[in-house]
Design a protein around this motif. Structure first.
Motif, PDB file in Angstrom:
ATOM      1  N   ASP A   1       0.827  -1.188   0.000  1.00  0.00           N
ATOM      2  CA  ASP A   1       0.000   0.000   0.000  1.00  0.00           C
ATOM      3  C   ASP A   1       0.878   1.262   0.000  1.00  0.00           C
ATOM      4  O   ASP A   1       1.782   1.393   0.810  1.00  0.00           O
ATOM      5  CB  ASP A   1      -0.815  -0.143   1.302  1.00  0.00           C
ATOM      6  CG  ASP A   1      -1.745   0.991   1.568  1.00  0.00           C
ATOM      7  OD1 ASP A   1      -1.695   1.964   0.815  1.00  0.00           O
ATOM      8  OD2 ASP A   1      -2.509   0.872   2.536  1.00  0.00           O
TER       9      ASP A   1
ATOM     10  N   THR B   1       0.345   4.259   0.955  1.00  0.00           N
ATOM     11  CA  THR B   1       0.295   4.997   2.219  1.00  0.00           C
ATOM     12  C   THR B   1       1.246   4.375   3.235  1.00  0.00           C
ATOM     13  O   THR B   1       1.962   5.078   3.955  1.00  0.00           O
ATOM     14  CB  THR B   1      -1.136   4.963   2.782  1.00  0.00           C
ATOM     15  OG1 THR B   1      -2.017   5.307   1.721  1.00  0.00           O
ATOM     16  CG2 THR B   1      -1.314   5.925   3.914  1.00  0.00           C
ATOM     17  N   GLN B   2       1.268   3.039   3.284  1.00  0.00           N
ATOM     18  CA  GLN B   2       2.149   2.354   4.228  1.00  0.00           C
ATOM     19  C   GLN B   2       3.612   2.511   3.832  1.00  0.00           C
ATOM     20  O   GLN B   2       4.488   2.573   4.695  1.00  0.00           O
ATOM     21  CB  GLN B   2       1.787   0.865   4.316  1.00  0.00           C
ATOM     22  CG  GLN B   2       0.394   0.587   4.848  1.00  0.00           C
ATOM     23  CD  GLN B   2       0.231   0.995   6.295  1.00  0.00           C
ATOM     24  OE1 GLN B   2       1.171   0.951   7.075  1.00  0.00           O
ATOM     25  NE2 GLN B   2      -0.966   1.420   6.670  1.00  0.00           N
TER      26      GLN B   2
ATOM     27  N   ARG C   1       4.884   5.148   2.410  1.00  0.00           N
ATOM     28  CA  ARG C   1       5.238   6.496   2.851  1.00  0.00           C
ATOM     29  C   ARG C   1       5.513   6.508   4.351  1.00  0.00           C
ATOM     30  O   ARG C   1       6.497   7.087   4.809  1.00  0.00           O
ATOM     31  CB  ARG C   1       4.097   7.445   2.514  1.00  0.00           C
ATOM     32  CG  ARG C   1       4.093   8.723   3.311  1.00  0.00           C
ATOM     33  CD  ARG C   1       2.935   9.596   2.906  1.00  0.00           C
ATOM     34  NE  ARG C   1       2.795  10.748   3.756  1.00  0.00           N
ATOM     35  CZ  ARG C   1       1.922  10.846   4.757  1.00  0.00           C
ATOM     36  NH1 ARG C   1       1.130   9.841   5.035  1.00  0.00           N
ATOM     37  NH2 ARG C   1       1.847  11.935   5.471  1.00  0.00           N
ATOM     38  N   ILE C   2       4.628   5.828   5.113  1.00  0.00           N
ATOM     39  CA  ILE C   2       4.778   5.833   6.573  1.00  0.00           C
ATOM     40  C   ILE C   2       6.108   5.218   6.971  1.00  0.00           C
ATOM     41  O   ILE C   2       6.868   5.781   7.753  1.00  0.00           O
ATOM     42  CB  ILE C   2       3.609   5.076   7.235  1.00  0.00           C
ATOM     43  CG1 ILE C   2       2.324   5.857   7.044  1.00  0.00           C
ATOM     44  CG2 ILE C   2       3.890   4.830   8.706  1.00  0.00           C
ATOM     45  CD1 ILE C   2       1.086   5.106   7.478  1.00  0.00           C
TER      46      ILE C   2
ATOM     47  N   ALA D   1       9.083   7.549   5.774  1.00  0.00           N
ATOM     48  CA  ALA D   1       9.160   8.837   6.481  1.00  0.00           C
ATOM     49  C   ALA D   1       9.569   8.647   7.935  1.00  0.00           C
ATOM     50  O   ALA D   1      10.347   9.436   8.473  1.00  0.00           O
ATOM     51  CB  ALA D   1       7.829   9.566   6.397  1.00  0.00           C
ATOM     52  N   ARG D   2       9.067   7.620   8.577  1.00  0.00           N
ATOM     53  CA  ARG D   2       9.412   7.444   9.993  1.00  0.00           C
ATOM     54  C   ARG D   2      10.886   7.085  10.151  1.00  0.00           C
ATOM     55  O   ARG D   2      11.548   7.529  11.084  1.00  0.00           O
ATOM     56  CB  ARG D   2       8.519   6.380  10.628  1.00  0.00           C
ATOM     57  CG  ARG D   2       7.094   6.821  10.739  1.00  0.00           C
ATOM     58  CD  ARG D   2       6.242   5.865  11.514  1.00  0.00           C
ATOM     59  NE  ARG D   2       6.411   6.017  12.954  1.00  0.00           N
ATOM     60  CZ  ARG D   2       5.788   6.936  13.685  1.00  0.00           C
ATOM     61  NH1 ARG D   2       4.969   7.780  13.113  1.00  0.00           N
ATOM     62  NH2 ARG D   2       5.988   7.023  14.967  1.00  0.00           N
TER      63      ARG D   2
ATOM     64  N   GLU E   1       6.661  15.992  -0.131  1.00  0.00           N
ATOM     65  CA  GLU E   1       6.756  15.936   1.331  1.00  0.00           C
ATOM     66  C   GLU E   1       8.180  15.565   1.765  1.00  0.00           C
ATOM     67  O   GLU E   1       8.754  16.193   2.647  1.00  0.00           O
ATOM     68  CB  GLU E   1       5.758  14.894   1.845  1.00  0.00           C
ATOM     69  CG  GLU E   1       5.656  14.845   3.344  1.00  0.00           C
ATOM     70  CD  GLU E   1       4.592  13.870   3.824  1.00  0.00           C
ATOM     71  OE1 GLU E   1       4.266  12.922   3.075  1.00  0.00           O
ATOM     72  OE2 GLU E   1       4.091  14.067   4.934  1.00  0.00           O
TER      73      GLU E   1
ATOM     74  N   ARG F   1     -11.776   3.329  -0.050  1.00  0.00           N
ATOM     75  CA  ARG F   1     -11.240   4.465   0.685  1.00  0.00           C
ATOM     76  C   ARG F   1      -9.723   4.364   0.686  1.00  0.00           C
ATOM     77  O   ARG F   1      -9.108   3.969   1.689  1.00  0.00           O
ATOM     78  CB  ARG F   1     -11.796   4.458   2.098  1.00  0.00           C
ATOM     79  CG  ARG F   1     -11.572   5.761   2.824  1.00  0.00           C
ATOM     80  CD  ARG F   1     -12.046   5.646   4.237  1.00  0.00           C
ATOM     81  NE  ARG F   1     -11.556   6.770   4.997  1.00  0.00           N
ATOM     82  CZ  ARG F   1     -12.335   7.666   5.574  1.00  0.00           C
ATOM     83  NH1 ARG F   1     -13.624   7.558   5.512  1.00  0.00           N
ATOM     84  NH2 ARG F   1     -11.820   8.668   6.237  1.00  0.00           N
TER      85      ARG F   1
ATOM     86  N   PRO G   1       3.709  19.221  -0.094  1.00  0.00           N
ATOM     87  CA  PRO G   1       4.101  18.392   1.051  1.00  0.00           C
ATOM     88  C   PRO G   1       2.902  17.977   1.892  1.00  0.00           C
ATOM     89  O   PRO G   1       3.016  17.130   2.763  1.00  0.00           O
ATOM     90  CB  PRO G   1       5.045  19.294   1.850  1.00  0.00           C
ATOM     91  CG  PRO G   1       4.927  20.645   1.278  1.00  0.00           C
ATOM     92  CD  PRO G   1       4.319  20.554  -0.065  1.00  0.00           C
ATOM     93  N   TYR G   2       1.749  18.581   1.649  1.00  0.00           N
ATOM     94  CA  TYR G   2       0.567  18.247   2.438  1.00  0.00           C
ATOM     95  C   TYR G   2      -0.354  17.303   1.694  1.00  0.00           C
ATOM     96  O   TYR G   2      -1.534  17.199   2.020  1.00  0.00           O
ATOM     97  CB  TYR G   2      -0.177  19.527   2.845  1.00  0.00           C
ATOM     98  CG  TYR G   2       0.633  20.340   3.806  1.00  0.00           C
ATOM     99  CD1 TYR G   2       0.643  20.021   5.155  1.00  0.00           C
ATOM    100  CD2 TYR G   2       1.437  21.385   3.358  1.00  0.00           C
ATOM    101  CE1 TYR G   2       1.416  20.737   6.040  1.00  0.00           C
ATOM    102  CE2 TYR G   2       2.219  22.099   4.239  1.00  0.00           C
ATOM    103  CZ  TYR G   2       2.204  21.766   5.586  1.00  0.00           C
ATOM    104  OH  TYR G   2       2.986  22.471   6.461  1.00  0.00           O
TER     105      TYR G   2
ATOM    106  N   ASP H   1      -2.513  14.895   3.736  1.00  0.00           N
ATOM    107  CA  ASP H   1      -3.689  15.483   4.395  1.00  0.00           C
ATOM    108  C   ASP H   1      -4.799  15.736   3.393  1.00  0.00           C
ATOM    109  O   ASP H   1      -5.967  15.448   3.640  1.00  0.00           O
ATOM    110  CB  ASP H   1      -3.317  16.826   5.038  1.00  0.00           C
ATOM    111  CG  ASP H   1      -2.479  16.632   6.278  1.00  0.00           C
ATOM    112  OD1 ASP H   1      -2.060  15.486   6.497  1.00  0.00           O
ATOM    113  OD2 ASP H   1      -2.254  17.601   7.003  1.00  0.00           O
TER     114      ASP H   1
ATOM    115  N   SER I   1      -6.392  12.467   2.268  1.00  0.00           N
ATOM    116  CA  SER I   1      -7.272  11.886   3.297  1.00  0.00           C
ATOM    117  C   SER I   1      -8.540  12.711   3.463  1.00  0.00           C
ATOM    118  O   SER I   1      -9.624  12.158   3.679  1.00  0.00           O
ATOM    119  CB  SER I   1      -6.575  11.822   4.644  1.00  0.00           C
ATOM    120  OG  SER I   1      -5.410  11.095   4.563  1.00  0.00           O
TER     121      SER I   1
ATOM    122  N   LEU J   1      -8.836  15.011  11.140  1.00  0.00           N
ATOM    123  CA  LEU J   1      -8.923  14.272   9.892  1.00  0.00           C
ATOM    124  C   LEU J   1      -8.923  12.802  10.216  1.00  0.00           C
ATOM    125  O   LEU J   1      -8.023  12.320  10.867  1.00  0.00           O
ATOM    126  CB  LEU J   1      -7.714  14.648   9.047  1.00  0.00           C
ATOM    127  CG  LEU J   1      -7.649  14.042   7.672  1.00  0.00           C
ATOM    128  CD1 LEU J   1      -8.912  14.345   6.896  1.00  0.00           C
ATOM    129  CD2 LEU J   1      -6.455  14.598   6.949  1.00  0.00           C
TER     130      LEU J   1
END
Lengths: 424, 312
Positions: free
Chosen positions: A69, A71-72, A74-75, A78-79, A100, A188, A383-384, A387, A390, A424
């Motif tokens: 995924d 989104t995952q 990116r997480i 980034a972390r 970002e 979603r 970079p947003y 947000d 979502s 959000l």
């Protein structure tokens, strides 16, 4: 019983021994050939093959697979980067998160000479998606786009002329009148925003303007183009051409719907062409393709842009070597090798010249991919984006709830979210 | 921290050289444990409290800004926060209520059974041995429109068709989530209840039987009153557990169809959106809710934890 001074000596000796052991553990492995860690999105072996091919006497490239995924992905990246993890050297970065990462200073700058070369070789949309504040921050590796896939047997039965541009409205009407479905991505997740962005761009609008201003960017989804997009979604969600799983549909489930007896039309990425080769050869023979549908009749469709850019981590211990590796990875030939193995098409016209691709895809399909990439609409580079994406999902999902108020509601909500006034 | 306070009475007494030296040694010996505890529990909690006063994003650290209690007011005045809290409470109340009934039945079976005791107890406990994420995936596949069997099995119900999309709207999705939660944790409930059940004295039951009490009378007048403490502990544990529900929702709907719980909301702010400030504020609020909930259950039902352990 030991005296106090004896005990002290013992303690000092113990501490020294411990420190020596720790130091020994930290040292070592400095003389060997360095390994560059390339964090890749999962694929069917294309990036692995390129990593092998680009390993030299100076360094070895090892791949580390990220979650499926986006989104995952990116997480995780980034972390790690926020914690200055030096074990990442190269990354495969999805376009919506490029800005970002660049804005946060996670990406090592690309030398002007190499940037110029990338700019001349890559598609325009690929460059747009890889640029932040006027500078190229990742090297476009593969570029993907969606086309309209259709079942030839259904089109013959329904009698619609696919050689001319078609609109969403036409597709939905034809499909519902003839018992077919229009498969899209509306779960979603990011894929649904990809669809919404394509619809809004196709009507001449955009989700965000002046994205570089970050929090103060202008939200433009509340516009006639936004309303046109909402109209298409509302029409599909209310028609009998709607797949039963519309609100949870992804690229994968859409391909299942398309392959079923009710399959008629589908928008999906390039990998579809070889998707049914083994599972359902009859469907594979029945696939036709055309330019992405128009949101508004007569206005040029703007198909979605997807892909991967290669970035070098600014926390890497081997930035020079990683930059060299990046040049090798993104060379047109290696883009071709990756495309051959994965179906993820090259980010440059030169990549399309890789001979095996011409055997795997009919020439008019390759031409359609390239033409689509020329007009493709990347998602806003900000970079947003996380947000904004979502916030769009929470107002536009589920597709059955979309109506003419949705664009306005989502614009208000996005603004509140960016200012930190809404959850959000 | 408790070890540090326990050492104090020793120093308070009239001290000899030897006891003073011993107490100094004791302090030195417990110091590492105290420091470690402070590092791993107190520090993150204080850090969260501190962070919750900022507007702070992991990927734009330069824009960090002190906002006071703004994050709390934003959260508490936002309908999403209350929606998610409501969902959490619905999931908690329904799952704990159903689990209590089924769990009690299972506990009775495990308590009374004579043949195949081991097999029966093991098979009742199996779901609890399965990792929540795995059970969530199993239930998601079961309810899935594309490859699930639930639609097929329930096709005799008038409102279920092969095209019923369980994850397509709010209540069916909540049903699937709660069903998975109940399946997974009922064994835990029955285990706690079994412990209570085995504390009910056989003598009392026999006396009641001799006095002519029916089975229902024995259940209501003897068994349940004697198990009250065990039942309340089971409810307390499961309610706190259910209030923190996350895995099932993450796997089954990812929060779509407004099925988010409070934990999920916190997760999204901190992990997905990197909003460390807002996320910390929500964590603090979540912590307070759990605290209030625990306090409420303990007060309301007058749970005596000592009694539940048989210490009365």
């Amino acid at each position: 019983m030991a005296t106090r001074s004896q005990r002290k000596q013992l303690a000092v000796a113990a501490i020294l021994a411990l420190m020596a052991a720790l130091l020994a553990a930290c040292g070592g492995s400095s003389s060997a050939k360095p390994t560059l860690n390339w964090y890749i999105n999962p694929d069917t072996g294309g990036q692995d093959a390129v990593a092998k091919k680009c390993s030299t006497d100076q360094y070895t490239i090892a791949t580390q697979v990220l979650p499926t995924d986006a989104t995952q992905q990116r997480i995780q990246l980034a972390r790690r980067l926020a914690a200055s993890d030096s074990s990442i050297d190269l990354m495969s970065i999805d376009p919506p998160y490029t800005a970002e990462f660049a804005n946060a200073g996670y990406l090592a700058p690309i030398a002007d000479r190499f940037a110029a070369k990338l700019k001349s070789q890559s598609f325009k949309s690929a460059i747009a998606a890889a640029t932040w504040k006027g500078k190229l921050v990742v090297a476009p590796f593969w570029s993907n786009t969606q086309v309209l896939w259709y079942r030839k047997s259904f089109v013959d039965k329904a009698g619609i002329d696919m050689s001319k541009p078609v609109t969403w409205d036409q597709l939905i009407k034809v499909a519902s009148q003839n018992g077919g479905t229009v498969a899209v991505q509306a779960n979603r997740y990011e894929g649904y925003v990809v669809w919404i962005n394509a619809l809004v761009s196709g009507a001449g609008g955009s989700l965000v303007q002046d994205a570089a201003k970050g929090v103060d960017a202008k939200i433009t989804i509340n516009s006639p183009a936004g309303e046109d997009a909402a109209k298409v979604i509302e029409e599909l969600a209310g028609s009998s051409a709607k797949p039963a799983d519309l609100s949870v549909s992804t690229e994968g489930t859409a391909s299942t719907t398309f392959g079923s007896s009710k399959g008629a039309f589908m928008v999906n990425w390039t990998f579809i062409w070889h998707n049914y080769d083994e599972t359902d050869p009859a469907v594979a023979k029945d696939i036709g393709y055309a330019m992405y549908p128009e949101t508004v009749a007569g206005e040029q469709a703007r198909p979605p842009y997807g892909g991967i850019g290669i970035g070098v981590s600014s926390f890497s211990n081997h930035i020079d070597l990683a930059t060299k590796a990046m040049e090798c990875i993104t060379s047109p030939d290696n883009q071709g090798i990756n495309a051959e193995l994965t179906g993820n098409m090259p980010a440059s016209a030169a990549g399309y010249d890789y001979p095996p691709l011409k055997k795997l895809y009919p020439p008019d399909l390759l031409a359609l991919f390239q033409k689509s990439l020329q007009v493709a609409a990347p998602r806003s580079v900000t970079p947003y984006w996380g947000d904004i994406s979502s916030a769009i999902l929470s107002t536009w999902h589920s597709p059955t709830s979309v109506n003419d108020q949705t664009p306005q509601e989502s614009a208000t909500f996005i603004e509140q979210v960016l200012k930190g006034d809404a959850l959000l | 921290m408790t070890t540090a306070t326990a050492a104090r009475p020793v120093t308070a007494r009239r001290t000899t050289d030897r006891s003073a030296a011993e107490s100094r040694l004791a302090t030195k010996l417990v110091a590492p444990a105290v420091i470690l505890m402070l590092l791993v529990t107190a520090y993150p909690m204080l850090q969260a409290l501190y962070l919750s006063l900022f507007r702070y994003r992991l990927t734009t650290p330069g824009e960090r800004e002190f906002v006071g209690l703004n994050n709390y007011t934003t959260a508490l005045t936002d309908s999403l926060f209350w929606n998610d809290l409501f969902n959490t409470v619905v999931i908690m109340v329904v799952s704990v209520a159903v689990e209590l009934v089924i769990g009690f039945a299972f506990a009775m079976v495990m308590h009374k059974i004579i043949f195949g005791r081991g097999v029966m107890r093991t098979s009742i406990l199996i779901p609890y041995g399965i990792i929540t994420v795995v059970s969530a995936f199993a239930w998601q596949f079961a309810f899935s429109l594309n490859n699930g069997f639930v639609n097929g099995w329930l096709s005799w119900l008038p409102w279920i068709s092969p095209d019923t999309n369980w994850f397509g709207s709010h209540w069916p999705a909540m049903f699937a989530i709660i069903a998975s939660e109940i399946w997974k944790t009922t064994p835990f409930m029955s285990l706690l209840l079994l412990a209570g059940l085995s504390q009910v004295s056989e003598d009392m039951l026999e006396a009641a039987q001799v006095d002519g009490a029916t089975w229902f009378q024995r259940l209501y007048k003897v068994i349940l009153p004697n198990m009250r403490a065990a039942i309340m502990v089971a409810v307390l544990f499961r309610a706190l557990d259910a209030f923190r529900i996350f895995d099932n929702i993450f796997v089954m709907t990812k929060g779509a169809q407004k099925t988010e719980s409070s934990s999920f909301l916190t997760y999204r702010q901190v992990i997905e959106q990197f909003q460390l400030g807002m996320g910390s504020a929500l964590s603090v609020l979540l912590f307070l809710s759990v605290l209030i909930l625990a306090f409420g259950i303990v007060k309301l039902f007058r749970v005596d934890l000592a009694q539940a352990r048989g210490e009365s």
